[in-house]
Design a protein around this motif. Structure first.
Motif, PDB file in Angstrom:
ATOM      1  N   PHE A  93       0.833  -1.197   0.000  1.00 12.47           N
ATOM      2  CA  PHE A  93       0.000   0.000   0.000  1.00 12.47           C
ATOM      3  C   PHE A  93       0.870   1.250   0.000  1.00 12.47           C
ATOM      4  CE2 PHE A  93      -2.395  -3.454   1.833  1.00 12.47           C
ATOM      5  CZ  PHE A  93      -3.606  -3.363   1.162  1.00 12.47           C
ATOM      6  N   ASP A  94       0.253   2.389  -0.325  1.00 17.56           N
ATOM      7  CA  ASP A  94       0.983   3.649  -0.374  1.00 17.56           C
ATOM      8  C   ASP A  94       1.010   4.366   0.974  1.00 17.56           C
ATOM      9  OD1 ASP A  94       1.527   3.620  -3.242  1.00 17.56           O
ATOM     10  OD2 ASP A  94      -0.625   3.930  -3.484  1.00 17.56           O
ATOM     11  N   LEU A  95      -0.019   4.134   1.791  1.00 14.42           N
ATOM     12  CA  LEU A  95      -0.117   4.804   3.087  1.00 14.42           C
ATOM     13  C   LEU A  95      -0.972   3.951   4.014  1.00 14.42           C
ATOM     14  CD1 LEU A  95       0.298   7.402   4.868  1.00 14.42           C
ATOM     15  CD2 LEU A  95      -1.887   8.200   3.940  1.00 14.42           C
ATOM     16  N   VAL A  96      -0.580   3.916   5.285  1.00 17.75           N
ATOM     17  CA  VAL A  96      -1.362   3.228   6.313  1.00 17.75           C
ATOM     18  C   VAL A  96      -1.843   4.262   7.314  1.00 17.75           C
ATOM     19  CG1 VAL A  96      -1.354   1.497   8.152  1.00 17.75           C
ATOM     20  CG2 VAL A  96      -0.044   1.091   6.051  1.00 17.75           C
ATOM     21  N   LEU A  97      -3.152   4.265   7.565  1.00 11.94           N
ATOM     22  CA  LEU A  97      -3.740   5.100   8.599  1.00 11.94           C
ATOM     23  C   LEU A  97      -4.078   4.201   9.774  1.00 11.94           C
ATOM     24  CD1 LEU A  97      -6.159   7.266   6.406  1.00 11.94           C
ATOM     25  CD2 LEU A  97      -3.918   7.927   7.307  1.00 11.94           C
ATOM     26  N   ALA A  98      -3.432   4.441  10.906  1.00 15.11           N
ATOM     27  CA  ALA A  98      -3.612   3.586  12.075  1.00 15.11           C
ATOM     28  C   ALA A  98      -4.356   4.352  13.158  1.00 15.11           C
ATOM     29  CB  ALA A  98      -2.257   3.108  12.605  1.00 15.11           C
ATOM     30  N   GLU A  99      -5.400   3.747  13.693  1.00 12.26           N
ATOM     31  CA  GLU A  99      -6.152   4.376  14.777  1.00 12.26           C
ATOM     32  C   GLU A  99      -5.581   3.918  16.110  1.00 12.26           C
ATOM     33  OE1 GLU A  99     -10.695   4.639  16.556  1.00 12.26           O
ATOM     34  OE2 GLU A  99     -10.398   4.155  14.435  1.00 12.26           O
ATOM     35  N   GLY A 100      -5.038   4.878  16.865  1.00 16.12           N
ATOM     36  CA  GLY A 100      -4.408   4.535  18.129  1.00 16.12           C
ATOM     37  C   GLY A 100      -2.895   4.455  17.994  1.00 16.12           C
ATOM     38  N   PHE A 101      -2.267   3.591  18.781  1.00 18.97           N
ATOM     39  CA  PHE A 101      -0.819   3.386  18.784  1.00 18.97           C
ATOM     40  C   PHE A 101      -0.067   4.682  19.136  1.00 18.97           C
ATOM     41  CE2 PHE A 101      -2.557   0.262  15.826  1.00 18.97           C
ATOM     42  CZ  PHE A 101      -1.996  -0.913  16.287  1.00 18.97           C
ATOM     43  N   LYS A 102      -0.551   5.421  20.114  1.00 14.08           N
ATOM     44  CA  LYS A 102       0.071   6.696  20.448  1.00 14.08           C
ATOM     45  C   LYS A 102       1.448   6.539  21.087  1.00 14.08           C
ATOM     46  CE  LYS A 102      -2.224   7.185  24.953  1.00 14.08           C
ATOM     47  NZ  LYS A 102      -3.165   8.024  25.736  1.00 14.08           N
ATOM     48  N   ARG A 103       1.801   5.336  21.545  1.00 14.77           N
ATOM     49  CA  ARG A 103       3.107   5.141  22.169  1.00 14.77           C
ATOM     50  C   ARG A 103       4.201   4.816  21.164  1.00 14.77           C
ATOM     51  NH1 ARG A 103      -0.563   3.081  25.817  1.00 14.77           N
ATOM     52  NH2 ARG A 103      -0.460   3.977  27.915  1.00 14.77           N
ATOM     53  N   GLY A 104       3.860   4.634  19.905  1.00 14.62           N
ATOM     54  CA  GLY A 104       4.867   4.322  18.899  1.00 14.62           C
ATOM     55  C   GLY A 104       5.606   5.563  18.430  1.00 14.62           C
ATOM     56  N   ARG A 105       6.563   5.357  17.543  1.00 14.38           N
ATOM     57  CA  ARG A 105       7.370   6.458  17.029  1.00 14.38           C
ATOM     58  C   ARG A 105       6.963   6.866  15.621  1.00 14.38           C
ATOM     59  NH1 ARG A 105      13.561   5.018  19.010  1.00 14.38           N
ATOM     60  NH2 ARG A 105      13.112   4.970  21.266  1.00 14.38           N
ATOM     61  N   LYS A 106       5.793   6.480  15.186  1.00 13.92           N
ATOM     62  CA  LYS A 106       5.325   6.847  13.860  1.00 13.92           C
ATOM     63  C   LYS A 106       4.782   8.271  13.872  1.00 13.92           C
ATOM     64  CE  LYS A 106       6.203   2.733  12.293  1.00 13.92           C
ATOM     65  NZ  LYS A 106       7.311   2.508  11.350  1.00 13.92           N
ATOM     66  N   TYR A 107       4.514   8.794  12.661  1.00 15.03           N
ATOM     67  CA  TYR A 107       3.872  10.100  12.553  1.00 15.03           C
ATOM     68  C   TYR A 107       2.513  10.040  13.260  1.00 15.03           C
ATOM     69  CZ  TYR A 107       7.257  10.995   8.796  1.00 15.03           C
ATOM     70  OH  TYR A 107       8.403  11.158   8.067  1.00 15.03           O
ATOM     71  N   LYS A 108       2.170  11.137  13.972  1.00 12.70           N
ATOM     72  CA  LYS A 108       0.908  11.161  14.705  1.00 12.70           C
ATOM     73  C   LYS A 108       0.116  12.428  14.395  1.00 12.70           C
ATOM     74  CE  LYS A 108       2.851   8.778  18.766  1.00 12.70           C
ATOM     75  NZ  LYS A 108       4.266   9.121  18.639  1.00 12.70           N
ATOM     76  N   VAL A 109      -1.179  12.256  14.211  1.00  9.37           N
ATOM     77  CA  VAL A 109      -2.121  13.372  14.111  1.00  9.37           C
ATOM     78  C   VAL A 109      -3.120  13.199  15.243  1.00  9.37           C
ATOM     79  CG1 VAL A 109      -3.957  14.449  12.756  1.00  9.37           C
ATOM     80  CG2 VAL A 109      -1.877  13.627  11.610  1.00  9.37           C
ATOM     81  N   GLU A 110      -3.222  14.199  16.114  1.00 11.77           N
ATOM     82  CA  GLU A 110      -4.155  14.069  17.238  1.00 11.77           C
ATOM     83  C   GLU A 110      -5.467  14.784  16.936  1.00 11.77           C
ATOM     84  OE1 GLU A 110      -4.613  14.384  22.048  1.00 11.77           O
ATOM     85  OE2 GLU A 110      -2.693  13.995  21.082  1.00 11.77           O
ATOM     86  N   VAL A 111      -6.564  14.112  17.268  1.00 15.80           N
ATOM     87  CA  VAL A 111      -7.893  14.701  17.149  1.00 15.80           C
ATOM     88  C   VAL A 111      -8.287  15.236  18.523  1.00 15.80           C
ATOM     89  CG1 VAL A 111     -10.284  14.333  16.464  1.00 15.80           C
ATOM     90  CG2 VAL A 111      -8.463  13.011  15.359  1.00 15.80           C
ATOM     91  N   HIS A 112      -8.572  16.533  18.579  1.00 21.03           N
ATOM     92  CA  HIS A 112      -8.910  17.189  19.845  1.00 21.03           C
ATOM     93  C   HIS A 112     -10.319  17.769  19.768  1.00 21.03           C
ATOM     94  CE1 HIS A 112      -8.616  19.830  23.337  1.00 21.03           C
ATOM     95  NE2 HIS A 112      -9.039  20.816  22.553  1.00 21.03           N
ATOM     96  N   ARG A 113     -11.052  17.616  20.849  1.00 23.36           N
ATOM     97  CA  ARG A 113     -12.396  18.180  20.927  1.00 23.36           C
ATOM     98  C   ARG A 113     -12.525  19.034  22.188  1.00 23.36           C
ATOM     99  NH1 ARG A 113     -12.450  17.064  16.485  1.00 23.36           N
ATOM    100  NH2 ARG A 113     -13.956  15.939  15.199  1.00 23.36           N
ATOM    101  N   GLU A 124       5.385  18.015  20.696  1.00 21.76           N
ATOM    102  CA  GLU A 124       6.582  17.772  19.876  1.00 21.76           C
ATOM    103  C   GLU A 124       6.539  16.438  19.145  1.00 21.76           C
ATOM    104  OE1 GLU A 124       7.612  16.856  24.239  1.00 21.76           O
ATOM    105  OE2 GLU A 124       6.558  18.415  23.100  1.00 21.76           O
ATOM    106  N   GLU A 125       5.633  15.541  19.543  1.00 28.29           N
ATOM    107  CA  GLU A 125       5.495  14.247  18.870  1.00 28.29           C
ATOM    108  C   GLU A 125       4.481  14.285  17.727  1.00 28.29           C
ATOM    109  OE1 GLU A 125       4.572  11.119  21.553  1.00 28.29           O
ATOM    110  OE2 GLU A 125       6.392  11.372  22.772  1.00 28.29           O
ATOM    111  N   LEU A 126       3.772  15.403  17.590  1.00 31.98           N
ATOM    112  CA  LEU A 126       2.648  15.462  16.660  1.00 31.98           C
ATOM    113  C   LEU A 126       3.022  16.114  15.337  1.00 31.98           C
ATOM    114  CD1 LEU A 126      -0.173  16.536  19.141  1.00 31.98           C
ATOM    115  CD2 LEU A 126       0.291  14.231  18.268  1.00 31.98           C
ATOM    116  N   LEU A 127       2.493  15.536  14.269  1.00 28.55           N
ATOM    117  CA  LEU A 127       2.597  16.137  12.940  1.00 28.55           C
ATOM    118  C   LEU A 127       1.597  17.279  12.804  1.00 28.55           C
ATOM    119  CD1 LEU A 127       3.740  15.895   9.991  1.00 28.55           C
ATOM    120  CD2 LEU A 127       1.800  14.363   9.538  1.00 28.55           C
ATOM    121  N   ALA A 128       0.416  17.094  13.372  1.00 27.77           N
ATOM    122  CA  ALA A 128      -0.650  18.100  13.281  1.00 27.77           C
ATOM    123  C   ALA A 128      -1.723  17.783  14.314  1.00 27.77           C
ATOM    124  CB  ALA A 128      -1.252  18.118  11.879  1.00 27.77           C
TER     125      ALA A 128
END
Length: 214
Positions: A93-113, A124-128
């Protein structure tokens, strides 16, 4: 292996909804998308009484269900796989979107409400951040409706930076590679594969080796 972007955030913040919106956006851009959902509790896909369940009960540690339209893998595990270990199943695949896994070292986008408290990851760990209120943070912020803007950021900062990559798994375990053996494995295998009949544009290659008698 494809780049992985983790969609993280508090419970009920809208992580699944964001993935539901991002996936068709990337599909419109011509990418092949895979998604991963981390489930902290036990779940069953092999329904009692069905053939796959009977295979497992008989002692099979892995059942592959195949039809003309879909394929499903049911495999017994002895621990909770992390994203690095899961990558071996996601190479095509070209891209994987993973829900969760916040303890890993992958790129992270956080959803805030609004009203759900502070961010669950250090900025500092967040892409956006995808948020319904402005936050005093020096990182890109997007409204929940600006899915094209977020997709563009991921495309430019994550996907466009991908280079030739080699991942080695031995007995299912990821093996770190230093630059020299990584380059040898990459160049030798690409050169050999390019000489084979039927190989044209080589974008991905999976090589599986099992030693005799092992």
């Amino acid at each position: 292996m494809p780049p992985i972007v983790c969609i993280v955030g508090a419970s009920k913040s809208g992580k699944t909804t964001l993935i539901e919106k991002l996936t068709p956006e990337f599909k419109r851009r011509g990418y092949r998308i895979a998604t991963v959902k981390h489930v902290p509790h036990q779940f069953d896909l092999d329904v009692p009484g069905k053939d796959s369940w009977r295979h497992i009960q008989a002692g099979s540690e892995c059942v592959l269900l195949s039809s003309p339209a879909k394929l499903a893998l049911i495999r017994e595990l002895d621990h909770d796989l992390n994203l690095v270990e899961l990558e071996q199943f996601l190479g095509d695949f070209d891209l994987v979107l993973a829900e969760g896994f916040k303890r890993g070292r992958k790129y992270k986008v956080e959803v805030h409400r609004r009203g759900l408290g502070e961010l669950t990851c250090p900025p500092e760990e967040l892409l956006a951040v995808v948020t319904d209120e402005p936050l005093d943070l020096d990182i890109p912020q997007f409204s929940p409706e600006d899915v094209p803007g977020l997709a563009q950021l991921i495309e430019e900062r994550v996907m466009a930076r991908e280079e030739d990559e080699v991942r080695l798994f031995v007995d299912g375990k990821p093996i770190p590679l230093i630059p020299f053996p990584r380059e040898v494995i990459l160049r030798v295998n690409l050169a050999l594969a390019s000489t084979l009949k039927g190989v044209k544009e080589l974008r991905r290659m999976n090589l599986w080796i099992k030693r005799k008698g092992k």
